[in-house]
Write a protein that holds these residues in place. Structure first.
Motif, short mmCIF file in Angstrom:
data_model
loop_
_atom_site.label_atom_id
_atom_site.label_comp_id
_atom_site.label_asym_id
_atom_site.label_seq_id
_atom_site.Cartn_x
_atom_site.Cartn_y
_atom_site.Cartn_z
N PHE A 129 0.83 -1.21 0.00
CA PHE A 129 0.00 0.00 0.00
C PHE A 129 0.87 1.26 0.00
CE2 PHE A 129 -3.14 -3.05 1.82
CZ PHE A 129 -4.09 -2.93 0.81
N HIS A 130 2.03 1.19 0.64
CA HIS A 130 2.96 2.31 0.58
C HIS A 130 3.41 2.54 -0.87
CE1 HIS A 130 3.05 1.59 4.87
NE2 HIS A 130 3.78 2.67 5.06
N MET A 131 3.68 1.45 -1.57
CA MET A 131 4.09 1.56 -2.97
C MET A 131 2.97 2.14 -3.83
SD MET A 131 6.30 -1.97 -3.54
CE MET A 131 6.74 -1.56 -5.24
N LEU A 132 1.74 1.75 -3.52
CA LEU A 132 0.60 2.29 -4.26
C LEU A 132 0.48 3.79 -4.07
CD1 LEU A 132 -1.97 1.99 -5.94
CD2 LEU A 132 -3.20 1.43 -3.81
N ILE A 154 0.94 6.75 -6.90
CA ILE A 154 -0.07 7.79 -7.19
C ILE A 154 0.54 9.18 -7.07
CG2 ILE A 154 -2.21 8.84 -6.37
CD1 ILE A 154 -3.09 5.99 -5.51
N GLY A 155 1.31 9.41 -6.00
CA GLY A 155 1.94 10.71 -5.81
C GLY A 155 2.87 11.07 -6.95
N SER A 207 14.80 0.99 6.91
CA SER A 207 14.19 2.09 6.18
C SER A 207 14.75 2.22 4.77
CB SER A 207 14.40 3.40 6.96
OG SER A 207 13.69 4.46 6.35
N THR A 208 16.04 1.97 4.63
CA THR A 208 16.67 2.04 3.30
C THR A 208 16.12 0.96 2.39
OG1 THR A 208 18.70 2.97 4.24
CG2 THR A 208 18.87 1.96 2.06
N ALA A 209 15.91 -0.24 2.93
CA ALA A 209 15.35 -1.33 2.14
C ALA A 209 13.94 -0.99 1.66
CB ALA A 209 15.33 -2.62 2.96
N VAL A 210 13.12 -0.45 2.55
CA VAL A 210 11.77 -0.03 2.18
C VAL A 210 11.83 1.09 1.14
CG1 VAL A 210 9.64 1.04 3.01
CG2 VAL A 210 10.76 -0.74 4.37
N ALA A 213 8.53 2.30 -7.20
CA ALA A 213 7.13 2.63 -7.51
C ALA A 213 7.02 4.03 -8.09
CB ALA A 213 6.28 2.51 -6.24
N THR A 214 7.75 5.00 -7.51
CA THR A 214 7.69 6.37 -8.02
C THR A 214 8.33 6.47 -9.40
OG1 THR A 214 9.74 6.99 -6.87
CG2 THR A 214 7.67 7.39 -5.71
#
Length: 257
Positions: A81-84, A88-89, A178-181, A188-189
């Protein structure tokens, strides 16, 4: 723009710039601070430069994201959902930048790059210490993630650092986690921005493919030198190259006006 109009010198310059960027990005990050000015210096219009930069940059983030999932450094259920929201952003940011006047954009991009270069130099990631979460997961996902995605869609350089720092400062994640995420969100962006640029026909394929090759070679070389070079020294080099190319571009801009 007719991509076949590039001279051999420009092609070699773009390959060399992307090779250096891939090398440095592997070791210290900040490759976008080299590739975007290089594209602009090559005479590519601002929007085409942004779109082409996404084309060559997407390969790197796609590879990094695949590695994160294969190594199980991140779980799909935790980031989907973070990637989604990041997607979108970035899509909205990329759509917005195409509405900006080209002449204004040619002046705004160098200013943004200078600001990001200074930030990159003065605020290295390793200085950030994990803490307790300062923002709830849902608020972070719906507010911060798309905001950083918007920035990536508009400009791009430094996005991975922004995601990583936000995860540590606002969600209390460890820097490694955090870096992995951040790698997955940056992919995604990038893919969202690239799709919008492709729909708008704002990609110079020859330049992008040449720079993809340079990125791969640079990343391979970077992996061979991992832990042998002080990343802080590379940060100085990134900023120096970025500012040097921007200064040359601005001088040529003034001379032609």
């Amino acid at each position: 723009m007719e991509p076949l109009g590039f001279s051999l010198e420009i092609i070699c310059f773009l390959f060399g710039a992307s090779l250096v960027a891939g090398f440095i990005d592997t070791l210290a990050g900040g490759g976008g601070l080299i590739t975007l000015p290089a594209l602009i210096m090559s005479g590519i219009p601002p929007l085409f430069a942004l779109g082409t930069n996404k084309l060559q940059g997407t390969m790197g983030t796609a590879t990094a994201t695949l590695m994160m999932f294969r190594k199980r450094a991140v779980r799909w259920d935790d980031v989907k959902f973070h990637m989604l929201f990041a997607f979108i952003g970035a899509a909205l940011g990329t759509a917005a930048v195409q509405l900006v006047d080209a002449e204004l954009l040619s002046l705004v991009i160098p200013v943004v790059l200078v600001v990001i270069a200074v930030y990159f130099l003065l605020f290295p990631q390793r200085s950030v210490v994990s803490s307790e979460p300062r923002m709830g997961r849902k608020l972070y996902r719906s507010l911060v993630v798309p905001a950083v995605g918007w920035y990536d869609g508009m400009f791009g350089p430094g996005t991975g650092s922004f995601f990583a720092l936000a995860g540590v400062a606002l969600r209390g994640l460890r820097l490694v986690e955090s870096t992995a995420v951040a790698k997955t969100l940056n992919f995604a962006t990038n893919i969202a921005s690239l799709l919008v640029f492709l729909l708008g026909g704002k990609v110079v394929w020859l330049a992008g493919l040449v720079m993809m090759g340079g990125q791969v070679c640079g990343a391979w070389l970077g992996s061979r030198f991992l832990f042998r070079i002080n990343p802080l020294h590379l940060r100085y080099l990134v900023v120096a190259m970025c500012l040097g190319m921007l200064a040359k571009y601005l001088v040529s801009l003034v001379a032609s006006s």
